[in-house]
Design an enzyme around this catalytic site. Sequence first.
Site, PDB file in Angstrom:
ATOM      1  N   CYS A 125       0.836  -1.200   0.000  1.00 48.62           N
ATOM      2  CA  CYS A 125       0.000   0.000   0.000  1.00 48.62           C
ATOM      3  C   CYS A 125       0.872   1.252   0.000  1.00 48.62           C
ATOM      4  O   CYS A 125       0.626   2.202  -0.749  1.00 48.62           O
ATOM      5  CB  CYS A 125      -0.932  -0.010   1.201  1.00 48.62           C
ATOM      6  SG  CYS A 125      -2.062   1.403   1.269  1.00 48.62           S
ATOM      7  N   CYS A 222      -6.656  -2.987   6.917  1.00 51.76           N
ATOM      8  CA  CYS A 222      -7.908  -2.241   6.758  1.00 51.76           C
ATOM      9  C   CYS A 222      -8.981  -3.027   6.022  1.00 51.76           C
ATOM     10  O   CYS A 222     -10.170  -2.845   6.290  1.00 51.76           O
ATOM     11  CB  CYS A 222      -7.654  -0.907   6.066  1.00 51.76           C
ATOM     12  SG  CYS A 222      -6.982  -1.016   4.393  1.00 51.76           S
TER      13      CYS A 222
END
Length: 388
Positions: A125, A222
């Site tokens: 990410c 997440c």
Amino acid sequence: MTTTTRAPARDMPLNSLGFAKPPSQTRVVVAMSGGVDSSVVAAKLKSEGYDVIGVTLQLYDHGAALAKKGACCAGQDIHDARRVAERMGFPHYVLDYENKFRESVIDEFADAYLAGATPVPCIRCNERVKFRDLLQTARDLDADCMATGHYIQRKAGATKAELHMAADANRDQSYFLFSTTQEQLDFLRFPLGHLESKAETRALAEEYGLGVADKPDSQDICFVPNGNYAAVIEKLRPGAADPGDIVDMQGNVLGQHRGVIHYTIGQRRGLGIGGLGDPLYVVRLDPDLRHVVVGPKAALATTIVPVSEVNWLGDTPLTAEMPCMVRIRSTRPPKPALLRPLDNGRAEVELLDPEEGVSPGQACVFYETGSTRVLGGGWITLRRRQAA
């Protein structure tokens, strides 16, 4: 958005972000997750007079993630980031990066588990979304730099900017930022890296009157809001949890498992094959045969760690064997090793002391011996050689 040209003043001392101009003429985009760390960065820079723009990425914001307070990309966090911007008086934007995130991070996460690896999606990410796409957005906004709430230090070296571990070893995030390129590092700033503890960050949040001062740290990935990554993989890749055999290192069947994706290298508990004498550990995963291979603890010891996609931040090219320190898991301290460059972005790391539970898909991060400097790192690949 209209932008203005901000010419640097001559003979001015450098401001706290390293630019020879007043803070008011220095535009900084702050990547705001909605947590206390990035909120403090934005508030601190605004209070120092910088031209701050807050940007929050909507990466994964549907299903169970909406109600999970501990997930860094959930809807509540976007709301919290917006409140900080309103309180401190700087513009804030939310960018929909869900498609980019799914293509660059989530899909690879699922495929890596199917291949028997243990991925680290937070690194991807940072590498493929925050420090690539968001950083380009910051440039498009005519920013001088982009700041984040990561606990890592950027220091001015003899020839270029260097990446260093955080002052607080307990908060250090260098393992997750090893793939930061030199070009990205030149543009990035990490205002919290020098702090001695997270308590200092929370104290600053209180000082600025931020509502997130007592907000818990995010713990989960997440897009895995309940920590159940296997359920996410099964949803993305139907059939991923097909059962198979648990076998010993000679191929003898010892029991059945409920899907290779449920197991990781070094795992001991939850195998369901007790009563066999000495404890057994997962030493290898064979997704093609749907085998979970187990063996004694000694079989986990590894000295040779092959890595790929090497990112190098040293002062000179990596062309010869060199001693360094390496970290093969985020929770373990760096260990002495020899680093040998190979071709096509690959390298071989020889640990001076065997390490247990080296897992493909994890990162191997290089540090300068006797220093806090991050020299880069790579991804651990599938081939491993056991210690003698």
